[in-house]
Design an enzyme around this catalytic site. Sequence first.
Site, PDB file in Angstrom:
ATOM      1  N   ALA A 142      -0.806 -13.579   7.929  1.00 57.87           N
ATOM      2  CA  ALA A 142      -0.281 -14.621   9.109  1.00 57.87           C
ATOM      3  C   ALA A 142       1.046 -14.932   8.837  1.00 57.87           C
ATOM      4  O   ALA A 142       1.556 -15.674   8.878  1.00 57.87           O
ATOM      5  CB  ALA A 142      -1.118 -15.994   9.112  1.00 57.87           C
ATOM      6  N   GLY A 143       1.781 -13.952   8.151  1.00 57.76           N
ATOM      7  CA  GLY A 143       3.211 -14.090   8.048  1.00 57.76           C
ATOM      8  C   GLY A 143       3.887 -13.412   8.978  1.00 57.76           C
ATOM      9  O   GLY A 143       3.529 -13.475  10.258  1.00 57.76           O
ATOM     10  N   PHE A 144       5.107 -12.964   8.696  1.00 59.21           N
ATOM     11  CA  PHE A 144       6.073 -12.720   9.913  1.00 59.21           C
ATOM     12  C   PHE A 144       5.496 -11.598  10.847  1.00 59.21           C
ATOM     13  O   PHE A 144       5.367 -11.744  12.011  1.00 59.21           O
ATOM     14  CB  PHE A 144       7.374 -12.251   9.597  1.00 59.21           C
ATOM     15  N   THR A 145       5.188 -10.409  10.490  1.00 55.04           N
ATOM     16  CA  THR A 145       4.582  -9.320  11.300  1.00 55.04           C
ATOM     17  C   THR A 145       3.171  -9.926  11.664  1.00 55.04           C
ATOM     18  O   THR A 145       2.857  -9.769  13.002  1.00 55.04           O
ATOM     19  CB  THR A 145       4.369  -8.181  10.711  1.00 55.04           C
ATOM     20  N   GLY A 146       2.242 -10.337  10.989  1.00 56.61           N
ATOM     21  CA  GLY A 146       0.880 -10.764  11.505  1.00 56.61           C
ATOM     22  C   GLY A 146       1.027 -11.852  12.747  1.00 56.61           C
ATOM     23  O   GLY A 146       0.251 -11.549  13.460  1.00 56.61           O
ATOM     24  N   ARG A 162      10.656   0.123  -0.423  1.00 56.69           N
ATOM     25  CA  ARG A 162       8.943  -0.012  -0.195  1.00 56.69           C
ATOM     26  C   ARG A 162       8.021   0.274  -1.207  1.00 56.69           C
ATOM     27  O   ARG A 162       7.160  -0.409  -1.360  1.00 56.69           O
ATOM     28  CB  ARG A 162       8.727   0.646   1.174  1.00 56.69           C
ATOM     29  N   ASN A 180       3.400  -2.283   3.360  1.00 54.91           N
ATOM     30  CA  ASN A 180       4.147  -1.297   2.609  1.00 54.91           C
ATOM     31  C   ASN A 180       3.949  -0.966   1.161  1.00 54.91           C
ATOM     32  O   ASN A 180       3.402  -2.073   0.537  1.00 54.91           O
ATOM     33  CB  ASN A 180       5.612  -1.607   2.804  1.00 54.91           C
ATOM     34  N   ARG A 194      13.042   2.713  16.623  1.00 55.53           N
ATOM     35  CA  ARG A 194      14.456   2.779  16.444  1.00 55.53           C
ATOM     36  C   ARG A 194      15.385   4.139  16.824  1.00 55.53           C
ATOM     37  O   ARG A 194      16.454   3.789  17.238  1.00 55.53           O
ATOM     38  CB  ARG A 194      14.382   2.446  15.002  1.00 55.53           C
ATOM     39  N   HIS A 200       7.068   7.026   5.590  1.00 56.05           N
ATOM     40  CA  HIS A 200       7.900   5.867   6.001  1.00 56.05           C
ATOM     41  C   HIS A 200       8.667   5.413   4.867  1.00 56.05           C
ATOM     42  O   HIS A 200       8.902   4.498   4.550  1.00 56.05           O
ATOM     43  CB  HIS A 200       6.751   4.691   6.456  1.00 56.05           C
TER      44      HIS A 200
HETATM   45  N1  LIG Z   1       4.497  -0.073   8.157  1.00 59.49           N
HETATM   46  C1  LIG Z   1       5.743  -0.835   8.694  1.00 59.49           C
HETATM   47  O1  LIG Z   1       6.375  -0.123   9.449  1.00 59.49           O
HETATM   48  C2  LIG Z   1       5.953  -2.062   8.185  1.00 59.49           C
HETATM   49  C3  LIG Z   1       5.319  -2.749   7.150  1.00 59.49           C
HETATM   50  N2  LIG Z   1       5.826  -4.061   7.065  1.00 59.49           N
HETATM   51  C4  LIG Z   1       5.125  -4.436   5.759  1.00 59.49           C
HETATM   52  O2  LIG Z   1       4.132  -5.456   6.034  1.00 59.49           O
HETATM   53  C5  LIG Z   1       3.686  -6.323   4.907  1.00 59.49           C
HETATM   54  C6  LIG Z   1       3.780  -7.936   5.583  1.00 59.49           C
HETATM   55  O3  LIG Z   1       5.247  -8.130   6.085  1.00 59.49           O
HETATM   56  P1  LIG Z   1       5.570  -9.663   6.673  1.00 59.49           P
HETATM   57  O4  LIG Z   1       4.628 -10.198   7.606  1.00 59.49           O
HETATM   58  O5  LIG Z   1       6.945  -9.610   7.036  1.00 59.49           O
HETATM   59  O6  LIG Z   1       5.529 -10.349   5.399  1.00 59.49           O
HETATM   60  P2  LIG Z   1       5.121 -12.033   5.139  1.00 59.49           P
HETATM   61  O7  LIG Z   1       5.448 -12.311   3.520  1.00 59.49           O
HETATM   62  O8  LIG Z   1       5.710 -12.689   6.052  1.00 59.49           O
HETATM   63  O9  LIG Z   1       3.706 -12.108   5.349  1.00 59.49           O
HETATM   64  C7  LIG Z   1       2.579 -11.449   4.481  1.00 59.49           C
HETATM   65  C8  LIG Z   1       1.389 -12.340   4.492  1.00 59.49           C
HETATM   66  O10 LIG Z   1       0.319 -11.731   3.922  1.00 59.49           O
HETATM   67  C9  LIG Z   1      -0.590 -13.003   3.158  1.00 59.49           C
HETATM   68  N3  LIG Z   1      -1.652 -12.177   2.147  1.00 59.49           N
HETATM   69  C10 LIG Z   1      -1.105 -12.124   1.006  1.00 59.49           C
HETATM   70  N4  LIG Z   1      -2.102 -11.673   0.326  1.00 59.49           N
HETATM   71  C11 LIG Z   1      -3.185 -11.813   1.451  1.00 59.49           C
HETATM   72  C12 LIG Z   1      -4.876 -11.566   1.344  1.00 59.49           C
HETATM   73  N5  LIG Z   1      -5.178 -11.160   0.097  1.00 59.49           N
HETATM   74  N6  LIG Z   1      -5.361 -11.854   2.270  1.00 59.49           N
HETATM   75  C13 LIG Z   1      -4.789 -12.319   3.459  1.00 59.49           C
HETATM   76  N7  LIG Z   1      -3.428 -12.378   3.520  1.00 59.49           N
HETATM   77  C14 LIG Z   1      -2.654 -12.288   2.379  1.00 59.49           C
HETATM   78  C15 LIG Z   1       0.625 -13.839   2.797  1.00 59.49           C
HETATM   79  O11 LIG Z   1      -0.027 -15.249   2.499  1.00 59.49           O
HETATM   80  C16 LIG Z   1       1.571 -13.741   3.933  1.00 59.49           C
HETATM   81  O12 LIG Z   1       1.482 -14.891   4.911  1.00 59.49           O
HETATM   82  C17 LIG Z   1       4.955  -6.121   3.991  1.00 59.49           C
HETATM   83  O13 LIG Z   1       4.077  -5.438   2.967  1.00 59.49           O
HETATM   84  C18 LIG Z   1       6.018  -5.276   4.786  1.00 59.49           C
HETATM   85  O14 LIG Z   1       6.722  -4.455   3.750  1.00 59.49           O
HETATM   86  C19 LIG Z   1       6.628  -4.559   7.649  1.00 59.49           C
HETATM   87  C20 LIG Z   1       7.169  -4.140   8.748  1.00 59.49           C
HETATM   88  C21 LIG Z   1       6.850  -2.782   9.187  1.00 59.49           C
HETATM   89  O1  LIG Z   2      11.900  -2.191   5.664  1.00 58.75           O
HETATM   90  C1  LIG Z   2      10.773  -2.591   5.411  1.00 58.75           C
HETATM   91  O2  LIG Z   2      10.597  -3.190   4.363  1.00 58.75           O
HETATM   92  C2  LIG Z   2       9.875  -3.112   6.589  1.00 58.75           C
HETATM   93  C3  LIG Z   2       9.551  -1.867   7.037  1.00 58.75           C
HETATM   94  O3  LIG Z   2       8.710  -0.865   6.805  1.00 58.75           O
HETATM   95  C4  LIG Z   2      10.224  -1.576   8.276  1.00 58.75           C
HETATM   96  O4  LIG Z   2      11.104  -2.439   8.971  1.00 58.75           O
HETATM   97  O5  LIG Z   2      10.560  -0.368   8.551  1.00 58.75           O
END
Ligand SMILES: NC(=O)C1=CN([C@@H]2O[C@H](COP(=O)(O)OP(=O)(O)OC[C@H]3O[C@@H](n4cnc5c(N)ncnc54)[C@H](O)[C@@H]3O)[C@@H](O)[C@H]2O)C=CC1
Ligand SMILES: O=C([O-])CC(=O)C(=O)O
Length: 313
Positions: free
Chosen positions: A13-17, A93, A125, A156, A180
């Site tokens: 439930a962080g930024f992306t969630g 990543r 990631n 993008r 990615h």
């Molecule tokens: N594939 C893609 O294109 C992208 C991937 N990401 C990845 O997505 C992930 C999340 O990014 P954000 O939301 O910005 O991070 P964030 O830090 O804002 O949120 C992550 C959330 O995951 C929760 N979490 C950690 N362990 C957990 C568990 N065992 N069960 C449930 N929740 C848990 C944390 O408490 C936190 O609230 C990162 O690994 C980021 O690199 C982000 C953007 C694009």
């Molecule tokens: O860059 C990162 O770490 C998050 C991500 O995957 C993206 O925004 O493409």
Amino acid sequence: MTIKRRKITVVGAGFTGATTALMLAQKELGDVVLLDIPQLENPTKGKALDMFEASPVQGFDSKIIGTSNYEEAAGSDIVIITAGIARKPGMSRDDLVNTNAGIVKSVCENIVRYCPDSIVIILSNPVDAMTYAAFQSLGFPKNRVIGQSGVLDTARYCAFIAEELNVSVEDVRGFVLGGHGDDMVPLVRYSSVGGIPIETLIPAERIESIVQRTRVGGGEIVNLLGNGSAYYAPAASLVQMTEAILKDKKRIIPVIAYLEGEYGYDDLFLGVPALLGGDGIEKIFELELTAEEKAALDKSAESVRHVTKVVNV
Ligand SMILES: NC(=O)C1=CN([C@@H]2O[C@H](COP(=O)(O)OP(=O)(O)OC[C@H]3O[C@@H](n4cnc5c(N)ncnc54)[C@H](O)[C@@H]3O)[C@@H](O)[C@H]2O)C=CC1
Ligand SMILES: O=C([O-])CC(=O)C(=O)O
């Protein structure tokens, strides 16, 4: 016959969630369960309640609950995994692989128990390797385990092309293949604006600069934010994939899929164009590539294989 409301669980439930949960609800794609760790149960409930309280204003009819209890997720049609740590400036990543592999595997154990029939979309990631880890832990058929990267990378790429030409983003078509990471493969030859090939509209050196900016697009945002990574466009990408599945739209979009010989790669999750519908990944399209494009894809696949080895034990 009883028609039931769809249920979508977003783990993390962080930024992306949180952003994804709100966008899913705004589009009324189903009821949303936002789930995080027990230590963050109250903030998670608070975010979900705040979103639900926006629904009378915006007029969307989706319930949103926050929880740390997987029983609330039971029976979800789709589970989206955003759980894990995000990178900060100076990190790649791949630096997240060990921490996030443990998190993704533990999340998947709960998905197997509570949502055994779901289609799972992975965002955490390094996402190609995390999708592999999820596939191994879930034991679900390959069509039901899908990683998100190509929708975002393509978004993008298309945004930069629209900006370059000062035209509507709606008229730009293109896509990005491969992992990615910084060696992803934007396919210039398959890119067009209003049906016109971009190579006839944009000088070669400007195209090369757009390709390069796309490759490091995630890093550009990481450097600007300073303490985290992108979340609006990633959330929008997850929502597009969820919509394609829940509405059985049969969209052709790039997703991270399990390859068994396609493009010459075996036992690897990698970004490829696929048909996304009610059964998840219903078909993978193999494009004819030039020698140069194939060499670029090979390089990207090799990077993905390298980081995937860490999780494939
Ligand atoms: N594939 C893609 O294109 C992208 C991937 N990401 C990845 O997505 C992930 C999340 O990014 P954000 O939301 O910005 O991070 P964030 O830090 O804002 O949120 C992550 C959330 O995951 C929760 N979490 C950690 N362990 C957990 C568990 N065992 N069960 C449930 N929740 C848990 C944390 O408490 C936190 O609230 C990162 O690994 C980021 O690199 C982000 C953007 C694009
Ligand atoms: O860059 C990162 O770490 C998050 C991500 O995957 C993206 O925004 O493409």
